[in-house]
Every structure is written in C-alpha cells, then in structure tokens.
Design a protein around this motif. Structure first.
Motif, PDB file in Angstrom:
ATOM      1  N   GLN A  75       0.766  -1.114   0.161  1.00  0.00           N
ATOM      2  CA  GLN A  75      -0.001  -0.053  -0.011  1.00  0.00           C
ATOM      3  C   GLN A  75       0.754   1.130  -0.154  1.00  0.00           C
ATOM      4  OE1 GLN A  75      -2.719   0.324   3.249  1.00  0.00           O
ATOM      5  NE2 GLN A  75      -3.546   2.198   2.920  1.00  0.00           N
ATOM      6  N   ALA A  79       1.347   4.036  -3.295  1.00  0.00           N
ATOM      7  CA  ALA A  79       1.314   5.702  -2.962  1.00  0.00           C
ATOM      8  C   ALA A  79       2.347   6.242  -3.343  1.00  0.00           C
ATOM      9  CB  ALA A  79       0.767   5.714  -1.593  1.00  0.00           C
ATOM     10  N   ASP A  80       3.521   5.872  -3.214  1.00  0.00           N
ATOM     11  CA  ASP A  80       5.037   6.353  -3.099  1.00  0.00           C
ATOM     12  C   ASP A  80       6.070   5.510  -3.504  1.00  0.00           C
ATOM     13  OD1 ASP A  80       7.236   7.925  -3.192  1.00  0.00           O
ATOM     14  OD2 ASP A  80       6.733   9.290  -1.443  1.00  0.00           O
TER      15      ASP A  80
END
Length: 226
Positions: A75, A79-80
């Motif tokens: 996760q 996101a990054d």
C-alpha cells in the motif's frame, strides 16, 4: 561513534548485540510494547500501529517491513514508490529490516519494487549481512539470486560469511544451512580478513560448532599418483 580501523566488530556484536535490530524483537523501537515478539501482538495491535503511523509513510514502511506486514508495504509503495529506498538514521532500509526479520515475501516485494539489494548502512552492512547475521537462509538465498554481493565487507571488514560463522541462531538447522549456502557459492572468497585479522574460518573455530563446514572451500590435495 567512531572506531579505529582495526576494531573488532565481532567483539562489539558480543557486547552490544542486544541493540542490533533483529526483526520484531528489535530494541530500536519507540516503546516497550514494540520490543515484544510479533506473536505476542494481536491483529488489533498491528492495525492500531498502522493507524498511528499513517501520516508518517517512511516510518510506516520501515515498521511494516520489520513486522512482516506485506499488504501495508504494498500500500505504501503504491502511493509513493520512492519510499522503497528510504532508511532510518542508521541507514537501514526496508529491505534490511525485512532481511534480518526473515520475511521472504516482504523481501521479494521490495526487490520487485527495485529496492537496492546492496544498499549499505552507516556501518557498511548490506541486507545480506543482516540476513546472515540472524541465519535467515531463505532470505539470503533470495538476495543472492537478485545480485547481492557475496564478498562485500562492512566498515569492520566483515563479510556475510564472517557473520554466519560467528552466530548460531536458535535454529541449529538454519545456522548450518546459511553457512552451507554461502560456502557453496562459486564466487565466494572465503579467505577475506576482517579489520582484526580474522578469516571466517578463524571465527568459526573460535565461536561456533560448524567450523568443519569450511572444509568445503579448503584447497584439496590430490593423492592420486601420476
């Protein structure tokens, strides 16, 4: 802290080994609760920790890698993706933390997201050093398959083989298997010396029950007559 060039990192491990991160029992954490083994925590505890770190993605992925929370790692990286290269103040990346914890699935996920397999801490430890220190044979094998440097030395001159020779984990089988894995590698240089002048075989004779395994890499003497 600075050390002379000839300092013995293995002696430091003996005296200060309790401070070195080793998966879920790491003492490099922020509370006494986090010093407990992962098995002592409920799923609710893990969810609470993840919630408390949700606004601190660097801390979250480091924590998740150490505690074998693969979905959380995925996760955060979704996101990054750049956080795969983050590190703590001592230079330990998520890959280091997953390696010393023995978390093969997390290690594989991090490598798939282009984690640097030979990233070094401020002491010169790579993830392979971390895996071999704690006899994480499956992780060590995975790292080697992804290009981990076999003969890389720490600031104290220790190779992964030095660390495997110096430590017998609670699982005798995994200790032996880690040594066998390293000693069977074609490009191993078994005679490298630490800053204190010891080879891995010297360390094994002094501190471990498995020194006989080093016969695998000793020069053979032919007894067949010409």
């Amino acid at each position: 802290m600075e050390f002379p060039e000839d300092f013995n990192q293995l002696e430091l491990l003996d005296t200060h080994g309790h401070l070195i991160p080793r998966g879920a029992s790491s003492q490099w954490t922020t509370s006494q609760d986090e010093e407990l083994e992962a098995g002592d925590h409920s799923e609710d505890w893990f969810l609470e920790m993840e919630e408390s770190l949700k606004d601190k993605p660097t801390e979250l992925i480091l924590w998740a890698a150490e505690n074998n929370r693969r979905p959380t790692v995925d996760q955060v990286l979704t996101a990054d993706p750049s956080l795969v290269h983050c590190c703590d103040e001592d230079g330990y990346t998520p890959l280091h933390r997953a390696a010393y914890g023995g978390h093969v699935e997390v290690v594989s996920a991090l490598l798939a997201n282009k984690s640097r397999v030979n990233a070094c801490t401020i002491d010169g430890w790579t993830p392979l050093h971390s895996a071999c220190r704690w006899s994480r044979v499956s992780v060590a094998s995975c790292l080697l398959q992804h290009g981990a440097k076999l003969n890389v030395q720490t600031n104290g001159g220790l190779t992964p083989l030095h660390l495997a020779a110096a430590y017998s984990s609670s699982s005798k089988t995994e200790s032996v298997q880690t040594l066998e894995l390293l000693l069977s590698q074609r490009h191993l240089t078994p005679g490298l010396r630490s800053n204190s002048g010891e080879t891995p075989a010297d360390v094994a004779r002094r501190s471990g029950p498995h020194h006989f395994l080093f016969e695998m890499v000793e020069d053979c003497v032919s007894v067949v007559p010409y």
